[in-house]
Scaffold this motif. Structure first.
Motif, PDB file in Angstrom:
ATOM      1  N   ALA A  16       0.915  -1.100  -0.064  1.00 37.94           N
ATOM      2  CA  ALA A  16      -0.019   0.163   0.046  1.00 37.94           C
ATOM      3  C   ALA A  16       0.824   1.197  -0.153  1.00 37.94           C
ATOM      4  O   ALA A  16       0.512   1.996  -0.690  1.00 37.94           O
ATOM      5  CB  ALA A  16      -0.812  -0.036   1.363  1.00 37.94           C
ATOM      6  N   SER A  17       1.959   1.191   0.642  1.00 41.01           N
ATOM      7  CA  SER A  17       2.628   2.588   0.913  1.00 41.01           C
ATOM      8  C   SER A  17       3.481   2.819  -0.384  1.00 41.01           C
ATOM      9  O   SER A  17       3.243   4.170  -0.823  1.00 41.01           O
ATOM     10  CB  SER A  17       3.683   2.372   2.037  1.00 41.01           C
ATOM     11  N   TRP A  18       3.919   2.031  -1.139  1.00 40.10           N
ATOM     12  CA  TRP A  18       4.511   2.468  -2.278  1.00 40.10           C
ATOM     13  C   TRP A  18       3.519   2.647  -3.503  1.00 40.10           C
ATOM     14  O   TRP A  18       4.121   3.512  -4.372  1.00 40.10           O
ATOM     15  CB  TRP A  18       5.694   1.561  -2.889  1.00 40.10           C
TER      16      TRP A  18
ATOM     17  N   ILE B 255      14.336   2.050  -7.948  1.00 40.34           N
ATOM     18  CA  ILE B 255      13.686   1.600  -6.860  1.00 40.34           C
ATOM     19  C   ILE B 255      12.307   1.395  -7.318  1.00 40.34           C
ATOM     20  O   ILE B 255      11.617   0.323  -6.862  1.00 40.34           O
ATOM     21  CB  ILE B 255      13.488   2.824  -5.775  1.00 40.34           C
ATOM     22  N   ILE B 256      11.493   2.222  -8.170  1.00 34.13           N
ATOM     23  CA  ILE B 256      10.408   1.844  -8.917  1.00 34.13           C
ATOM     24  C   ILE B 256      10.238   0.567  -9.419  1.00 34.13           C
ATOM     25  O   ILE B 256       9.344  -0.060  -9.339  1.00 34.13           O
ATOM     26  CB  ILE B 256       9.982   3.074  -9.697  1.00 34.13           C
ATOM     27  N   SER B 257      11.175   0.444 -10.288  1.00 34.95           N
ATOM     28  CA  SER B 257      11.484  -0.751 -11.036  1.00 34.95           C
ATOM     29  C   SER B 257      11.502  -1.819 -10.182  1.00 34.95           C
ATOM     30  O   SER B 257      10.706  -3.190 -10.432  1.00 34.95           O
ATOM     31  CB  SER B 257      12.801  -0.862 -11.940  1.00 34.95           C
ATOM     32  N   ALA B 258      12.102  -1.841  -8.941  1.00 31.39           N
ATOM     33  CA  ALA B 258      12.295  -3.018  -8.100  1.00 31.39           C
ATOM     34  C   ALA B 258      11.043  -3.195  -7.382  1.00 31.39           C
ATOM     35  O   ALA B 258      10.265  -4.271  -7.237  1.00 31.39           O
ATOM     36  CB  ALA B 258      13.384  -2.779  -6.854  1.00 31.39           C
ATOM     37  N   LEU B 259      10.208  -2.309  -6.975  1.00 38.27           N
ATOM     38  CA  LEU B 259       8.918  -2.333  -6.315  1.00 38.27           C
ATOM     39  C   LEU B 259       7.901  -2.727  -7.409  1.00 38.27           C
ATOM     40  O   LEU B 259       7.032  -3.558  -6.859  1.00 38.27           O
ATOM     41  CB  LEU B 259       8.522  -0.969  -5.792  1.00 38.27           C
ATOM     42  N   ILE B 260       8.067  -2.340  -8.594  1.00 36.92           N
ATOM     43  CA  ILE B 260       7.034  -2.820  -9.569  1.00 36.92           C
ATOM     44  C   ILE B 260       7.355  -4.515  -9.915  1.00 36.92           C
ATOM     45  O   ILE B 260       6.503  -5.156 -10.083  1.00 36.92           O
ATOM     46  CB  ILE B 260       7.077  -2.089 -10.865  1.00 36.92           C
TER      47      ILE B 260
ATOM     48  N   SER C 256       5.400  -9.999  -9.039  1.00 36.90           N
ATOM     49  CA  SER C 256       5.797 -11.194  -8.427  1.00 36.90           C
ATOM     50  C   SER C 256       4.566 -11.778  -7.472  1.00 36.90           C
ATOM     51  O   SER C 256       4.095 -12.809  -7.490  1.00 36.90           O
ATOM     52  CB  SER C 256       6.880 -11.283  -7.736  1.00 36.90           C
ATOM     53  N   LYS C 257       4.094 -10.719  -6.724  1.00 31.61           N
ATOM     54  CA  LYS C 257       3.227 -11.020  -5.641  1.00 31.61           C
ATOM     55  C   LYS C 257       1.800 -11.443  -6.518  1.00 31.61           C
ATOM     56  O   LYS C 257       1.130 -12.353  -6.153  1.00 31.61           O
ATOM     57  CB  LYS C 257       2.831  -9.781  -4.765  1.00 31.61           C
TER      58      LYS C 257
ATOM     59  N   CYS D 241      12.610  -9.159  -2.283  1.00 33.19           N
ATOM     60  CA  CYS D 241      12.592  -8.503  -1.032  1.00 33.19           C
ATOM     61  C   CYS D 241      13.767  -8.414  -0.586  1.00 33.19           C
ATOM     62  O   CYS D 241      14.362  -7.123  -0.290  1.00 33.19           O
ATOM     63  CB  CYS D 241      11.847  -9.112  -0.110  1.00 33.19           C
ATOM     64  N   LYS D 242      14.737  -9.438  -0.537  1.00 34.78           N
ATOM     65  CA  LYS D 242      16.173  -9.449   0.124  1.00 34.78           C
ATOM     66  C   LYS D 242      16.921  -8.486  -0.931  1.00 34.78           C
ATOM     67  O   LYS D 242      17.652  -7.667  -0.421  1.00 34.78           O
ATOM     68  CB  LYS D 242      16.550 -10.777  -0.098  1.00 34.78           C
ATOM     69  N   VAL D 243      16.863  -8.536  -2.124  1.00 32.16           N
ATOM     70  CA  VAL D 243      17.754  -7.635  -3.009  1.00 32.16           C
ATOM     71  C   VAL D 243      17.423  -6.189  -2.953  1.00 32.16           C
ATOM     72  O   VAL D 243      17.969  -5.275  -2.586  1.00 32.16           O
ATOM     73  CB  VAL D 243      17.426  -8.043  -4.566  1.00 32.16           C
ATOM     74  N   TYR D 244      15.961  -5.895  -2.683  1.00 36.87           N
ATOM     75  CA  TYR D 244      15.727  -4.729  -2.525  1.00 36.87           C
ATOM     76  C   TYR D 244      16.376  -4.010  -1.045  1.00 36.87           C
ATOM     77  O   TYR D 244      16.835  -2.865  -1.041  1.00 36.87           O
ATOM     78  CB  TYR D 244      14.365  -4.419  -2.404  1.00 36.87           C
TER      79      TYR D 244
END
Length: 182
Positions: free
Chosen positions: A98-100, A115-120, A125-126, A173-176
């Motif tokens: 939700a936050s991102w 960062i945006i790319s990693a979150l997307i 993946s989810k 998640c670990k990489v982020y």
């Protein structure tokens, strides 16, 4: 000519005043944006840490269930429902984003592309994991009372596919989180 000098003398301070006011306003906006980004990234990092923790808790239990399934493949007296019950069931990890998502909708231009790319990528993946979980549940409900090796193998294949998605998300998640520590 005298009139022009007087006009210039009056306009120059006004223009300088406006430019100084714009500079101060931009500086204040930049500081506010920096604080906003910092706070948002801290919130996002906390969320990713919670997701990682949830995955770390659930994945080992899912491996135990997979091992139990493999051990009981040839036991025609034990149903899939009984195996699930003995293993404590199946639980989908709690994954929050939700936050991102809020941040991306409001001020995405302030955040670094990586960062945006990693979150997307984590969100995608989810989404894939959720689809696999739905497919797994659909088969699981149909095969709960099944005891044959073929049904258990198919159940294990669906479940293994789900666990693979959980591991992928765990690694993202670990990489982020590793990137955030730098």
């Amino acid at each position: 000519m005298e009139y022009l000098k007087r006009v210039i003398k009056e306009i120059v301070p006004v223009i300088l005043g406006i430019l100084i006011a714009l500079f101060i306003n931009n500086w204040q906006d930049n500081r506010a944006n920096e604080r906003y980004v910092e706070k948002a990234l801290q919130t996002i990092e906390t969320e990713v840490e919670e997701n990682y923790s949830s995955l770390n808790e659930i994945i080992p239990r899912h491996y135990e269930l997979l091992e139990l399934l493999i051990e009981e493949l040839d036991n025609d007296t034990l149903s899939i429902a009984r195996i699930l019950s003995d293993a404590g069931g199946v639980q989908l990890p709690t994954i929050r984003s939700a936050s991102w998502k809020y941040f991306l909708k409001s001020k995405a231009e302030l955040i670094d592309y990586s960062i945006i790319s990693a979150l997307i990528e984590m969100d995608e993946s989810k989404r894939i994991m959720d689809i696999k979980f739905e497919q797994f549940l659909e088969y699981a409900y149909q095969a709960m009372n099944a005891t044959s090796r073929a049904d258990k193998e198919k159940f294990a294949a669906y479940f293994s596919n789900l666990v693979d998605s959980e591991q992928t998300l765990q690694e993202l998640c670990k990489v982020y989180l590793g990137k955030q520590e730098n």
